[in-house]
Design a protein around this motif. Structure first.
Motif, PDB file in Angstrom:
ATOM      1  N   GLU A 210      -0.624  -0.174  -4.422  1.00 58.33           N
ATOM      2  CA  GLU A 210      -2.066  -0.373  -4.204  1.00 58.33           C
ATOM      3  C   GLU A 210      -2.758  -1.290  -5.214  1.00 58.33           C
TER       4      GLU A 210
ATOM      5  N   ASP B   7       0.837  -1.198   0.000  1.00 56.95           N
ATOM      6  CA  ASP B   7       0.000   0.000   0.000  1.00 56.95           C
ATOM      7  C   ASP B   7       0.870   1.245   0.000  1.00 56.95           C
ATOM      8  N   HIS B   8       0.216   2.422  -0.092  1.00 59.59           N
ATOM      9  CA  HIS B   8       0.969   3.660  -0.302  1.00 59.59           C
ATOM     10  C   HIS B   8       1.646   4.171   0.959  1.00 59.59           C
TER      11      HIS B   8
ATOM     12  N   ASP C 294      -2.198  10.160  -7.826  1.00 58.51           N
ATOM     13  CA  ASP C 294      -3.046   9.445  -6.872  1.00 58.51           C
ATOM     14  C   ASP C 294      -4.449  10.045  -6.892  1.00 58.51           C
TER      15      ASP C 294
ATOM     16  N   ASP D 282       0.138   5.727  -7.499  1.00 62.50           N
ATOM     17  CA  ASP D 282      -0.890   4.865  -6.930  1.00 62.50           C
ATOM     18  C   ASP D 282      -1.803   4.424  -8.062  1.00 62.50           C
TER      19      ASP D 282
ATOM     20  N   THR E 124      -8.167  -2.496  -6.683  1.00 60.61           N
ATOM     21  CA  THR E 124      -7.429  -1.646  -5.752  1.00 60.61           C
ATOM     22  C   THR E 124      -8.362  -1.306  -4.591  1.00 60.61           C
TER      23      THR E 124
END
Length: 349
Positions: A304, A129-130, A153, A259, A271
């Motif tokens: 993601e 994940d980010h 993102d 992302d 996602t």
């Protein structure tokens, strides 16, 4: 036909000469690290993405995009949580989910990024994940203090521990990087583990469309440049690219943190926090092509992708979109590429 025999003869000589040609592009080395971190949010599955991308021919896709690209895959990041971090979590950040794991992972990632840049001209961090954006950029800043960051993102990821409603730390990594927000993390020891800060005027967001109220306040109060989807729709991607490049210091190296949810859910459905109305795949490719063509991109994150969400087709679509973004980032040109061929192939004998 004489011309077909002539062309075949030329092609044969081209293939024989490939290994000894002196006209190849300068060698470019890329270090890859998988960061299977899923504790920045509540949906399991993102930890599977690094290995899934490898199984989906990541290395071959990247090497086909750039004739001179040498890839070094460092495997997946390992980390251990120690007692001081657990104490920080219990005393100061108990309302943030998995804070100790977040810090342990990103401390390890900071060191890994420094190592990769000591041994390679570029690096790629695959999440996860980010939340890993903190360690990836912080490590990059330690190696390259004069750095610009383009954060692509649907979300701003700039919440503070005091403003996040969910407690999910994948929505906070940018706040660890900016000097103006460091005081809000006074118990995190950032001066020791990530001493270099990112100047606010060297951060540009692209693709935002799901911004928390406190994040909107922070973005405007601090004066951070961001291009939400309504602006992109109004002025178009070429203008966004122009304004982004104008904002970045032309002497700086660039870090691109991508992302997958920046893309519309039609092309990236698998996602965790998909938001409709995002970038098309063509728009995403155009943005990374423009950044690539500056020849200043030194670090890249792709995060993601969650193989546990959606159907098999959804997962395949999302992975393919991610590979297309990376392929273009590291050299593939939709207009064609011919720098290493025998330009005399159509000439006379």
């Amino acid at each position: 036909m004489w011309w077909s025999r002539k062309l075949a003869s030329r092609c044969l000589r081209l293939n024989r000469a490939k290994s000894t040609s002196t006209s190849k592009e300068p060698e470019q080395t890329l270090g890859i690290i998988g960061v299977p971190f899923a504790k920045g949010q509540g949906k399991q599955g993102v930890e599977l993405a690094p290995d899934l991308l490898r199984q989906s021919s990541l290395r071959q896709v990247l090497q086909s995009s750039h004739d001179g690209l040498v890839i070094r895959d460092y495997g997946n990041l390992q980390y251990a949580v120690d007692e001081p971090l657990l104490q920080q979590q219990r005393v100061h950040y108990h309302h943030i989910r998995n804070y100790a794991d977040f810090m342990a992972c990103n401390r390890a990632l900071i060191e890994q990024v420094k190592l990769m840049l000591a041994e390679n001209s570029q690096f790629l961090a695959i999440g996860g994940d980010h939340a890993i954006g903190f360690g990836s950029v912080a490590g990059h800043l330690q190696h390259t203090p004069n750095l610009s960051l383009v954060w692509i993102d649907a979300h701003a990821d700039i919440n503070l521990h005091s403003t996040s409603q969910s407690g999910n730390i994948h929505g906070m990594p940018v706040s660890f990087l900016l000097e103006q927000l460091r005081t809000t993390w006074q118990h995190a020891g950032l001066q020791d583990i990530a001493p270099n800060c990112l100047p606010k005027d060297q951060l540009v967001y692209i693709g935002l469309r799901d911004i928390d109220p406190y994040e909107a306040f922070i973005l405007n109060k601090v004066g951070i440049r961001y291009y939400a989807m309504d602006t992109i729709d109004r002025v178009g991607v070429p203008k966004i690219i122009e304004m982004t490049l104008d904002a970045l210091n032309p002497q700086n190296k660039i870090h691109v943190s991508f992302d997958i949810d920046a893309l519309d859910s039609n092309v990236a459905p698998s996602t965790g926090t998909a938001v409709r109305g995002g970038l098309t795949l063509r728009e995403g490719i155009s943005i990374v092509e423009a950044l690539r063509d500056t020849k200043r991109v030194q670090g890249v994150d792709l995060v993601e992708i969650n193989p546990k969400l959606g159907s098999e087709r959804d997962v395949r679509t999302t992975v393919e979109s991610g590979l297309e973004i990376l392929k273009s980032m590291f050299g593939y040109r939709r207009s064609g590429h011919w720098s290493n061929i025998d330009t005399g192939i159509l000439g006379s004998d």
